[in-house]
Design an enzyme around this catalytic site. Structure first.
Site, PDB file in Angstrom:
ATOM      1  N   HIS A 121       1.079  -1.309   0.123  1.00 31.09           N
ATOM      2  CA  HIS A 121      -0.179  -0.038   0.095  1.00 31.09           C
ATOM      3  C   HIS A 121       0.995   1.058  -0.078  1.00 31.09           C
ATOM      4  O   HIS A 121       2.030   1.198   0.578  1.00 31.09           O
ATOM      5  CB  HIS A 121      -0.975  -0.165   1.305  1.00 31.09           C
ATOM      6  CG  HIS A 121      -1.868   0.817   1.501  1.00 31.09           C
ATOM      7  ND1 HIS A 121      -1.891   2.206   1.728  1.00 31.09           N
ATOM      8  CD2 HIS A 121      -3.114   1.019   1.349  1.00 31.09           C
ATOM      9  CE1 HIS A 121      -2.700   2.956   1.634  1.00 31.09           C
ATOM     10  NE2 HIS A 121      -3.729   2.238   1.479  1.00 31.09           N
ATOM     11  N   ASP A 198       3.001  -4.550   7.977  1.00 31.08           N
ATOM     12  CA  ASP A 198       1.584  -3.640   7.637  1.00 31.08           C
ATOM     13  C   ASP A 198       0.756  -4.588   7.878  1.00 31.08           C
ATOM     14  O   ASP A 198       0.402  -5.285   7.260  1.00 31.08           O
ATOM     15  CB  ASP A 198       1.735  -2.962   6.389  1.00 31.08           C
ATOM     16  CG  ASP A 198       0.626  -2.312   5.872  1.00 31.08           C
ATOM     17  OD1 ASP A 198      -0.399  -2.274   6.748  1.00 31.08           O
ATOM     18  OD2 ASP A 198       0.327  -1.805   4.913  1.00 31.08           O
ATOM     19  N   GLN A 201      -4.442  -5.090   6.931  1.00 34.33           N
ATOM     20  CA  GLN A 201      -5.584  -6.099   6.534  1.00 34.33           C
ATOM     21  C   GLN A 201      -5.221  -7.327   7.350  1.00 34.33           C
ATOM     22  O   GLN A 201      -6.419  -8.068   6.890  1.00 34.33           O
ATOM     23  CB  GLN A 201      -5.299  -6.183   5.108  1.00 34.33           C
ATOM     24  CG  GLN A 201      -5.714  -4.752   4.054  1.00 34.33           C
ATOM     25  CD  GLN A 201      -7.118  -4.394   4.243  1.00 34.33           C
ATOM     26  OE1 GLN A 201      -7.974  -5.157   4.620  1.00 34.33           O
ATOM     27  NE2 GLN A 201      -7.394  -3.133   3.831  1.00 34.33           N
ATOM     28  N   LYS A 224     -10.605  -0.560  10.474  1.00 29.34           N
ATOM     29  CA  LYS A 224     -10.829  -1.684   9.820  1.00 29.34           C
ATOM     30  C   LYS A 224     -11.234  -2.782  10.503  1.00 29.34           C
ATOM     31  O   LYS A 224     -11.580  -4.109  10.144  1.00 29.34           O
ATOM     32  CB  LYS A 224      -9.514  -2.090   8.899  1.00 29.34           C
ATOM     33  CG  LYS A 224      -9.240  -0.987   7.732  1.00 29.34           C
ATOM     34  CD  LYS A 224      -7.996  -1.259   7.134  1.00 29.34           C
ATOM     35  CE  LYS A 224      -7.545  -0.090   6.342  1.00 29.34           C
ATOM     36  NZ  LYS A 224      -8.138   0.270   5.144  1.00 29.34           N
ATOM     37  N   CYS A 362      -4.833   2.548  -3.664  1.00 23.46           N
ATOM     38  CA  CYS A 362      -3.494   3.149  -3.206  1.00 23.46           C
ATOM     39  C   CYS A 362      -2.485   1.902  -3.234  1.00 23.46           C
ATOM     40  O   CYS A 362      -1.668   1.931  -2.410  1.00 23.46           O
ATOM     41  CB  CYS A 362      -3.732   3.259  -1.693  1.00 23.46           C
ATOM     42  SG  CYS A 362      -5.144   4.653  -1.038  1.00 23.46           S
TER      43      CYS A 362
HETATM   44  N1  PMP Z   1      -1.919  -0.656   4.449  1.00 22.97           N
HETATM   45  C1  PMP Z   1      -2.786  -1.713   4.133  1.00 22.97           C
HETATM   46  C2  PMP Z   1      -2.670  -2.750   3.370  1.00 22.97           C
HETATM   47  C3  PMP Z   1      -4.163  -0.892   3.877  1.00 22.97           C
HETATM   48  O1  PMP Z   1      -5.123  -1.682   3.282  1.00 22.97           O
HETATM   49  C4  PMP Z   1      -4.437   0.359   4.356  1.00 22.97           C
HETATM   50  C5  PMP Z   1      -5.754   0.937   4.166  1.00 22.97           C
HETATM   51  N2  PMP Z   1      -6.507   0.966   2.929  1.00 22.97           N
HETATM   52  C6  PMP Z   1      -3.375   1.190   4.927  1.00 22.97           C
HETATM   53  C7  PMP Z   1      -2.057   0.621   5.034  1.00 22.97           C
HETATM   54  C8  PMP Z   1      -3.514   2.496   5.199  1.00 22.97           C
HETATM   55  O2  PMP Z   1      -4.137   2.401   6.582  1.00 22.97           O
HETATM   56  P1  PMP Z   1      -4.795   3.937   7.102  1.00 22.97           P
HETATM   57  O3  PMP Z   1      -5.463   4.747   5.956  1.00 22.97           O
HETATM   58  O4  PMP Z   1      -5.981   3.521   8.243  1.00 22.97           O
HETATM   59  O5  PMP Z   1      -3.836   4.379   7.759  1.00 22.97           O
END
Ligand code: PMP
Length: 408
Positions: A121, A198, A201, A224, A362
Site C-alpha cells: 500500500h 503492515d 488488513q 478496519k 492506494c
Molecule cells: N496498508 C494497507 C494494506 C491498507 O489496506 C491500508 C488502508 N487501506 C493502509 C495501509 C492505510 O491505513 P490507514 O488509512 O488506516 O492509515
C-alpha cells in the site's frame, strides 16, 4: 458464529440503499461498527470526558484509566509483552511513518538497503522511498509470483547483510494474499535487519501474535476492525522503541522542559505528543472486546468458508477476472468484468444496494504489475453472509447484461 445474527448488532447494516437492503462489501476500506462500540464512545462522552494524564479530578482519572485500559486490551489482543510496546497512533499510515521517520532515518546510511514488495500500500511504500532519498539507502523489491504470492527463496536472494529494514504487508488489500511474515522476519533477523509488518488488513481477520511472529514493528488501524476512525497502534519491541527519538514534540510527551533542553517521558508516552485520541482508543478497546467475544479463530473460519463460496460463485460469471491466489488468502476479492471500467461496475452494483470499491486501492505500482489501471474490489467481513455473495453475483450478472448491451 452466526453472521446473520451478528449483523443485527450493526445498526448501519439495517438500511436500504437505492431501494435494496444494503450489502456492504467494502470492509477492506473501512469496517462497520457494532452498537457496543458506538455505545462505548457515546458513554465516554456522556460520563467520563476529560483530558488524560494530567487531571487530578475524578473525570480526569476516569478518562486516563479508560484510555490506559484500552492500551492493555491492545497489548493482550496482539500478545505483546508489555504496554510499553503499544503506541497509539492515528492508524497504520501514521504508525509506519513513525517507524520510517524515527528508526529508518536513524539506522540507514549510504548504500544500506530497505526491502519491500511491489504489493505494498502507498502507506508502506512512500515512507521508505522518503527514507531512501534522505539517507542514500537503496530501496529493493522482493519479486512477486504470477499469482501475486511471495517465495521465500526470493526473499533470501534480495535480503543481504546491507539490509537494515524489511517491511512487508501481512495481508494485501488488493490480492488478499496472506504473506509468510514470520518466515520473512526470520530471514531479516539472520541478516541483522528489522522486520516491519503492515497489519492493516491482517489484524481484522486473523489471530495475530507479536511474540509468535517475532516482528520488530507492527502497524494497524482500528477502523478496519470495528473501531472508530482516527485510532490505531504501532507495536514495537521495547529495546528498539527505547533507542528511538520521538517525531512529534510538544505537550504530553515530555518529562522536563527547560529553555534550551527537554527530556521525554518513558515508553509509550514519549511517542504520543499532544492530547491523544481518547474516545477512539476507548472505541478500539470496545471493538477488541467485541471481536474477542466472537473469537478471532471463529472469524477466520467463517471468512475462509465465505471466501471459498464467493470465489466459486464469482467464477460462474463469464468475463470476470479475479486477481491474487486461489488459496492462502482472505476475503478481499479484487476483480475486473470484461472491459467495463471498474468505476462503472461499482456504480452499477450500487444501484442494487451492493457497495464495492473501485480504483487503484492506494497500490499504483501493483496496478502496473497487474497491467491494469484500476480494479473493482469486494471485501468480506464477519457480518457478511452467503446471501450477500448471492446478491453481489446477481448484481454483477445484471451489470454484465447492461454493459454488454451498452457496448454491443
Ligand atoms: N496498508 C494497507 C494494506 C491498507 O489496506 C491500508 C488502508 N487501506 C493502509 C495501509 C492505510 O491505513 P490507514 O488509512 O488506516 O492509515
Amino acid at each position: 458464529m452466526n453472521a446473520a445474527d451478528l449483523r443485527k448488532q450493526f445498526p448501519i447494516l439495517q438500511q436500504e440503499v437505492n431501494g435494496h437492503p444494503l450489502v456492504y462489501l467494502d470492509s477492506a476500506a473501512t469496517s462497520q461498527k457494532p452498537a457496543s462500540v458506538i455505545e462505548a464512545v457515546k458513554a465516554y462522552y456522556e460520563h467520563d470526558n476529560a483530558n488524560v494524564h494530567r487531571g487530578v479530578h475524578t473525570l480526569g482519572s476516569r478518562a486516563t484509566d479508560a484510555y490506559e485500559n484500552a492500551r492493555e486490551k491492545v497489548r493482550r489482543f496482539l500478545n505483546a509483552r508489555s504496554t510499553e510496546e503499544i503506541i497509539f497512533t492515528r492508524g497504520t499510515t501514521s504508525a509506519l511513518n513513525l517507524v520510517a521517520s524515527s528508526y529508518g532515518r536513524a539506522v540507514c546510511g549510504e548504500g544500506d538497503e530497505i526491502v519491500i514488495t511491489p504489493m505494498e500500500h502507498h502507506s508502506n511504500l512512500i515512507p521508505w522511498q522518503q527514507v531512501a532519498k534522505a539517507t542514500g539507502a537503496v530501496l529493493k523489491y522482493i519479486p512477486l509470483q504470477p499469482d501475486g504470492s511471495i517465495r521465500l527463496e526470493d526473499v533470501e536472494s534480495v535480503v543481504t547483510d546491507r539490509t537494515k529494514i524489511v517491511s512487508v504487508v501481512y495481508v494485501s488489500n488488493v490480492l488478499g494474499v496472506i504473506n509468510p511474515v514470520k518466515e520473512i522476519a526470520a530471514i531479516a533477523h539472520r541478516h541483522g535487519a528489522v522486520m516491519v509488518v503492515d497489519g492493516a488488513q491482517s489484524t481484522p481477520h486473523l489471530k495475530v501474535d507479536m511474540q509468535e511472529l517475532d516482528c520488530d514493528f507492527y502497524a494497524f488501524s482500528g477502523h478496519k476492525m470495528c473501531a472508530p476512525t482516527g485510532i490505531g497502534a504501532l507495536y514495537g519491541k521495547k529495546e528498539l522503541l527505547e533507542r528511538m527519538e520521538p517525531i512529534e514534540f510538544g505537550g504530553e510527551m515530555i518529562d522536563h522542559v527547560d529553555l534550551y533542553e527537554s527530556t521525554w517521558k518513558d515508553l509509550p508516552w514519549k511517542f504520543e505528543g499532544g492530547t491523544p485520541i481518547i474516545a477512539g482508543a476507548i472505541g478500539l478497546g470496545a471493538a477488541i472486546d467485541f471481536l474477542e467475544s466472537i473469537g478471532m479463530e471463529e472469524i477466520d473460519r467463517h471468512e475462509k468458508q465465505l471466501t471459498a463460496y464467493a470465489m466459486d460463485r464469482m467464477k460462474e460469471i463469464p468475463g470476470l477476472v479475479i486477481y491474487g491466489p486461489q488459496s492462502g488468502r482472505v476475503g478481499t476479492i479484487t476483480f475486473n468484468l470484461d472491459d467495463v471500467h471498474p468505476h462503472d461496475v461499482a456504480t452499477a452494483l450500487d444501484a442494487y444496494g451492493v457497495a464495492v470499491r473501485a480504483g487503484h486501492h492506494c497500490c499504483q505500482p501493483l496496478m502496473r504489475w497487474l497491467n491494469v489501471t484500476a480494479t473493482a474490489r469486494a471485501s468480506l467481513y464477519l457480518y457478511n453472509t452467503e446471501e450477500d455473495v448471492d446478491r453481489l453475483v446477481a448484481a454483477l450478472l445484471k451489470a454484465k447484461e447492461f454493459f454488454g448491451h451498452a457496448i454491443g
